[in-house]
Design a protein around this motif. Structure first.
Motif, PDB file in Angstrom:
ATOM      1  N   VAL A 109       0.866  -1.173   0.000  1.00 16.31           N
ATOM      2  CA  VAL A 109       0.000   0.000   0.000  1.00 16.31           C
ATOM      3  C   VAL A 109       0.905   1.226   0.000  1.00 16.31           C
ATOM      4  O   VAL A 109       1.821   1.341   0.818  1.00 16.31           O
ATOM      5  N   ASP A 110       0.687   2.125  -0.964  1.00 18.91           N
ATOM      6  CA  ASP A 110       1.532   3.302  -1.159  1.00 18.91           C
ATOM      7  C   ASP A 110       0.887   4.505  -0.471  1.00 18.91           C
ATOM      8  O   ASP A 110      -0.186   4.962  -0.877  1.00 18.91           O
ATOM      9  N   LEU A 111       1.568   5.028   0.559  1.00 20.10           N
ATOM     10  CA  LEU A 111       1.012   6.151   1.313  1.00 20.10           C
ATOM     11  C   LEU A 111       0.961   7.423   0.478  1.00 20.10           C
ATOM     12  O   LEU A 111       0.146   8.311   0.749  1.00 20.10           O
ATOM     13  N   ASN A 112       1.834   7.557  -0.512  1.00 22.52           N
ATOM     14  CA  ASN A 112       1.940   8.799  -1.264  1.00 22.52           C
ATOM     15  C   ASN A 112       1.233   8.756  -2.620  1.00 22.52           C
ATOM     16  O   ASN A 112       1.378   9.673  -3.414  1.00 22.52           O
ATOM     17  N   GLU A 113       0.482   7.695  -2.860  1.00 27.97           N
ATOM     18  CA  GLU A 113      -0.340   7.628  -4.068  1.00 27.97           C
ATOM     19  C   GLU A 113      -1.580   8.494  -3.866  1.00 27.97           C
ATOM     20  O   GLU A 113      -2.374   8.246  -2.953  1.00 27.97           O
ATOM     21  N   PRO A 114      -1.755   9.548  -4.698  1.00 26.01           N
ATOM     22  CA  PRO A 114      -2.894  10.456  -4.491  1.00 26.01           C
ATOM     23  C   PRO A 114      -4.245   9.753  -4.433  1.00 26.01           C
ATOM     24  O   PRO A 114      -5.129  10.152  -3.673  1.00 26.01           O
ATOM     25  N   ALA A 115      -4.412   8.684  -5.221  1.00 23.39           N
ATOM     26  CA  ALA A 115      -5.694   7.987  -5.241  1.00 23.39           C
ATOM     27  C   ALA A 115      -6.008   7.308  -3.913  1.00 23.39           C
ATOM     28  O   ALA A 115      -7.169   6.984  -3.639  1.00 23.39           O
ATOM     29  N   ASN A 116      -4.988   7.103  -3.076  1.00 19.78           N
ATOM     30  CA  ASN A 116      -5.199   6.429  -1.796  1.00 19.78           C
ATOM     31  C   ASN A 116      -5.481   7.399  -0.649  1.00 19.78           C
ATOM     32  O   ASN A 116      -5.724   6.961   0.483  1.00 19.78           O
ATOM     33  N   ASP A 117      -5.420   8.682  -0.923  1.00 23.06           N
ATOM     34  CA  ASP A 117      -5.609   9.676   0.137  1.00 23.06           C
ATOM     35  C   ASP A 117      -6.970   9.497   0.806  1.00 23.06           C
ATOM     36  O   ASP A 117      -8.007   9.448   0.149  1.00 23.06           O
ATOM     37  N   GLY A 118      -6.944   9.377   2.113  1.00 26.35           N
ATOM     38  CA  GLY A 118      -8.173   9.247   2.888  1.00 26.35           C
ATOM     39  C   GLY A 118      -8.669   7.824   3.052  1.00 26.35           C
ATOM     40  O   GLY A 118      -9.582   7.588   3.836  1.00 26.35           O
ATOM     41  N   LEU A 119      -8.072   6.867   2.327  1.00 27.60           N
ATOM     42  CA  LEU A 119      -8.517   5.485   2.424  1.00 27.60           C
ATOM     43  C   LEU A 119      -7.771   4.759   3.539  1.00 27.60           C
ATOM     44  O   LEU A 119      -6.570   4.930   3.723  1.00 27.60           O
ATOM     45  N   MET A 120      -8.468   3.963   4.299  1.00 25.84           N
ATOM     46  CA  MET A 120      -7.887   3.117   5.346  1.00 25.84           C
ATOM     47  C   MET A 120      -6.988   3.910   6.301  1.00 25.84           C
ATOM     48  O   MET A 120      -5.951   3.432   6.763  1.00 25.84           O
ATOM     49  N   GLY A 121      -7.369   5.147   6.556  1.00 24.01           N
ATOM     50  CA  GLY A 121      -6.629   5.963   7.514  1.00 24.01           C
ATOM     51  C   GLY A 121      -5.394   6.640   6.961  1.00 24.01           C
ATOM     52  O   GLY A 121      -4.557   7.130   7.731  1.00 24.01           O
ATOM     53  N   ILE A 122      -5.227   6.690   5.627  1.00 24.36           N
ATOM     54  CA  ILE A 122      -4.067   7.366   5.032  1.00 24.36           C
ATOM     55  C   ILE A 122      -4.345   8.865   5.028  1.00 24.36           C
ATOM     56  O   ILE A 122      -5.135   9.373   4.235  1.00 24.36           O
ATOM     57  N   THR A 123      -3.705   9.572   5.936  1.00 23.52           N
ATOM     58  CA  THR A 123      -3.875  11.013   6.093  1.00 23.52           C
ATOM     59  C   THR A 123      -2.509  11.676   6.140  1.00 23.52           C
ATOM     60  O   THR A 123      -1.474  11.016   6.257  1.00 23.52           O
ATOM     61  N   ASN A 124      -2.501  13.006   6.086  1.00 19.09           N
ATOM     62  CA  ASN A 124      -1.240  13.736   6.201  1.00 19.09           C
ATOM     63  C   ASN A 124      -0.552  13.435   7.521  1.00 19.09           C
ATOM     64  O   ASN A 124       0.681  13.342   7.593  1.00 19.09           O
ATOM     65  N   ALA A 125      -1.337  13.298   8.586  1.00 16.79           N
ATOM     66  CA  ALA A 125      -0.750  13.015   9.902  1.00 16.79           C
ATOM     67  C   ALA A 125       0.007  11.690   9.893  1.00 16.79           C
ATOM     68  O   ALA A 125       1.072  11.564  10.508  1.00 16.79           O
ATOM     69  N   LEU A 126      -0.539  10.700   9.199  1.00 17.04           N
ATOM     70  CA  LEU A 126       0.151   9.410   9.083  1.00 17.04           C
ATOM     71  C   LEU A 126       1.397   9.542   8.221  1.00 17.04           C
ATOM     72  O   LEU A 126       2.474   9.044   8.573  1.00 17.04           O
ATOM     73  N   ILE A 127       1.274  10.217   7.089  1.00 24.19           N
ATOM     74  CA  ILE A 127       2.383  10.310   6.126  1.00 24.19           C
ATOM     75  C   ILE A 127       3.601  10.978   6.739  1.00 24.19           C
ATOM     76  O   ILE A 127       4.738  10.558   6.498  1.00 24.19           O
TER      77      ILE A 127
END
Length: 215
Positions: A109-127
């Motif tokens: 799972v790629d944290l920096n893939e724009p399409a994944n933003d907001g999915l499964m808890g992927i947020t700026n705070a996580l990144i």
């Protein structure tokens, strides 16, 4: 929080990965690049996407940390301890460089893939999480593992160019690659050319934009 699942990033078998590992462990035994955390000699040692910190009963699975470029692997190993620049040769010689490949494709799972933003808890705070306890990253690792992802890919926060990528690979068991995920590694002492490349990367990242200089 949305229930949609992020699109996986395919890590192919021909993609080289790099890892700096300790030449000698605290207990005097040789280090090994194929280690899946928890810590080699300290089970309480906390790394970002360790699965044994994700919740009760998750002491079994492990995580191996790699980078897609040798310079990124160097920065990940040393940037948090040496500050500006690179450490002296004594510190560098405590580690070795490994070139790794996986035997079969892994779905990350790629944290920096724009399409994944907001999915499964992927947020700026996580990144951008950098706290030593990594509460968001540990929770996310557990959720990604439970969703059958085989690891996490993200931009290195220690790379001043913000271009380097890391890949944390999951295994159902911690230890020395118990499931044979990797091919036999190619290892060597850290070459002088790599050290010089890191020095150039750091030096150039400290230059201001040309637009800031007067004509």
């Amino acid at each position: 929080m949305t229930s949609r699942t992020p699109q996986p990033h395919d890590l192919p078998p021909d993609r080289p990965l790099f890892r700096l590992y300790r030449r000698t462990l605290d207990n005097g035994s040789p280090g090994n690049p194929l280690w899946f955390c928890p810590g080699e000699t300290n089970p309480a040692e906390s790394c970002r996407f360790d699965l044994h910190h994700a919740g009760p009963g998750r002491a079994g699975p492990g995580t191996c940390y790699t980078a897609e470029e040798a310079t990124t692997a160097f920065l990940e190993a040393f940037k948090n301890t040496c500050g500006v620049g690179v450490p002296d040769k004594t510190e560098i010689d405590k580690k070795r460089l490994a070139n790794l490949t996986v035997k079969a494709s892994r779905q990350l799972v790629d944290l920096n893939e724009p399409a994944n933003d907001g999915l499964m808890g992927i947020t700026n705070a996580l990144i951008i999480e950098t706290t030593e306890s990594y509460p968001l990253s540990h929770t996310f690792a557990g959720e990604a593992y439970d969703a059958d992802f085989q690891g996490v890919r993200w931009k290195s926060l220690r790379d001043p160019t913000y271009q380097g990528r890391n890949c944390a690979l999951f295994s159902d068991t911690s230890g020395l690659d118990p499931h044979g995920i990797f091919n036999p590694p190619k290892t060597q002492d850290i070459p002088d050319g790599l050290v010089k490349a890191v020095e150039v990367t750091i030096r150039r990242s400290q230059l201001r934009s040309a637009e800031e200089y007067p004509l």
